[in-house]
Design an enzyme around this catalytic site. Sequence first.
Site, PDB file in Angstrom:
ATOM      1  N   GLY A   1      -1.007   5.978   1.767  1.00  0.00           N
ATOM      2  CA  GLY A   1      -2.246   6.798   1.566  1.00  0.00           C
ATOM      3  C   GLY A   1      -3.363   6.727   2.620  1.00  0.00           C
ATOM      4  O   GLY A   1      -3.787   7.685   3.307  1.00  0.00           O
TER       5      GLY A   1
ATOM      6  N   ASP B   1       0.798  -1.209  -0.033  1.00  0.00           N
ATOM      7  CA  ASP B   1       0.049  -0.057  -0.013  1.00  0.00           C
ATOM      8  C   ASP B   1       0.915   1.116  -0.121  1.00  0.00           C
ATOM      9  O   ASP B   1       1.844   1.309   0.588  1.00  0.00           O
ATOM     10  CB  ASP B   1      -0.946  -0.074   1.071  1.00  0.00           C
ATOM     11  CG  ASP B   1      -1.990   0.980   1.249  1.00  0.00           C
ATOM     12  OD1 ASP B   1      -1.932   1.851   0.228  1.00  0.00           O
ATOM     13  OD2 ASP B   1      -2.721   1.092   2.204  1.00  0.00           O
TER      14      ASP B   1
ATOM     15  N   ASP C   1      -7.787  -7.606   1.290  1.00  0.00           N
ATOM     16  CA  ASP C   1      -7.174  -7.647   2.533  1.00  0.00           C
ATOM     17  C   ASP C   1      -7.645  -6.835   3.576  1.00  0.00           C
ATOM     18  O   ASP C   1      -8.690  -5.875   3.616  1.00  0.00           O
ATOM     19  CB  ASP C   1      -5.549  -6.757   2.032  1.00  0.00           C
ATOM     20  CG  ASP C   1      -5.812  -5.079   2.544  1.00  0.00           C
ATOM     21  OD1 ASP C   1      -5.650  -4.749   3.483  1.00  0.00           O
ATOM     22  OD2 ASP C   1      -6.587  -4.642   1.569  1.00  0.00           O
TER      23      ASP C   1
ATOM     24  N   GLN D   1     -11.565   6.260  -6.363  1.00  0.00           N
ATOM     25  CA  GLN D   1     -12.160   7.220  -5.287  1.00  0.00           C
ATOM     26  C   GLN D   1     -13.493   7.533  -5.677  1.00  0.00           C
ATOM     27  O   GLN D   1     -14.226   7.354  -6.596  1.00  0.00           O
ATOM     28  CB  GLN D   1     -11.264   8.107  -4.728  1.00  0.00           C
ATOM     29  CG  GLN D   1     -10.094   7.600  -3.977  1.00  0.00           C
ATOM     30  CD  GLN D   1     -10.338   7.077  -2.898  1.00  0.00           C
ATOM     31  OE1 GLN D   1     -11.403   6.949  -2.138  1.00  0.00           O
ATOM     32  NE2 GLN D   1      -9.106   6.511  -2.071  1.00  0.00           N
TER      33      GLN D   1
ATOM     34  N   CYS E   1      -8.642 -25.910  15.760  1.00  0.00           N
ATOM     35  CA  CYS E   1     -10.008 -26.642  15.474  1.00  0.00           C
ATOM     36  C   CYS E   1      -9.981 -27.983  15.609  1.00  0.00           C
ATOM     37  O   CYS E   1     -10.836 -28.613  16.386  1.00  0.00           O
ATOM     38  CB  CYS E   1     -10.459 -26.414  14.118  1.00  0.00           C
ATOM     39  SG  CYS E   1     -11.453 -25.106  14.056  1.00  0.00           S
TER      40      CYS E   1
ATOM     41  N   GLY F   1     -11.284   3.915  -0.619  1.00  0.00           N
ATOM     42  CA  GLY F   1     -12.490   4.844  -0.057  1.00  0.00           C
ATOM     43  C   GLY F   1     -13.839   4.032   0.521  1.00  0.00           C
ATOM     44  O   GLY F   1     -14.742   4.794   0.933  1.00  0.00           O
TER      45      GLY F   1
END
Length: 375
Positions: free
Chosen positions: A94, A91, A270, A193, A313, A220
């Site tokens: 931002g 990333d 993600d 965005q 588990c 966003g």
Amino acid sequence: MFTLHKESSSTKARSGTLTTDHGDIETPIFMPVGTLGTVKGVSQDVLREQVKAQIILGNTYHLYLRPGCDIIQDAGGLHGFMKWDHPILTDSGGYQIFSLSDNRELEEEGAHFKSHIDGSSHMFTPENVVETQRILGSDIMMILDECPPYPSSYDYAKNSMELTHRWAKRGRKAFLETEGRYGHKQQQFGIVQGGTYKDLRRESALFMAELDFEGIAIGGLSVGEPADIMYEMTDYNTDDLPKEKARYLMGVGTPANLLECVARGVDMFDCVMPTRNARNGMIFTRYGKVNIRNAKWKEHHDLLDADFPSDLCSKYTMAYIHHLIRNNEIFGLVLASIHNLTFYLWLMEQVREHIKNDTFAEWYPKMAEEVDRKI
């Protein structure tokens, strides 16, 4: 390069392969988050062999601040530094700058911000985040963008989107004019965005497609808006994104979120939720969510799910896991983290199989309901 293999006949779900120099990624896929070059509590060997992670995510903001670019460059990039010879996405930072709204200032050139560690001043520009990610050597790098908060006014979302567009052009130019440092090819993804406004979302999707990134992210969202709005915006955006490019929905989400957004045409996800929630005692299963800290599990000497391929588990009782988590024993936090990541990657494997067999549309609504209930 992204190769589309199969599309669901009744939903927008699709399967494909994203090819990188460090290996192929079968989509839809979930990427474990390794913010600082490590997925908390999980070794790289376990990530690959047990969790079956195909790609992990690192964060430019955090790695830039510590350990710093010089150290990572001396190690031969992030792959060499963390001994992970498989795909990595970074990333741009931002979102982290967005989350530091009290300590940052945006201008045309870029984003000024203060380190959350020591208060020192820094600046990210569309160009220098490309350079930083060249040093990191990730297989997929993201452009610098501004992530507007929810809710945002129309004018704020529009101005923010247009700034992201101008930054995207500069970032794409910087990417195309530079080369990788470690002998492997890197890819660059754009970011859509536009807040929660459909006309802005469409404008941004078409703009990012025009810049011919190797893939496109939907940004966003998952910033506080209701899930139904996230689904609506995602569904709307994928209509305008090119079919031949991978689509990445950033920062999402719960198992049910993943299923719903695969049905709306998303390929990559993600989120820190599997490991963060594990450390707080939440265990994700195919039958629902378990808060293992609850007192009702204290004397529950049964396995959580004997047929599921994780030690949490199939080997240790719920009473034992409850004991470990309630007492903050590291072993319990590690077991829960490994299990939740294994579950997320198992779920994506099931998704791919159902898309392949064209049974996804019938299967996913009931599965989304099951994994979202509380046990």
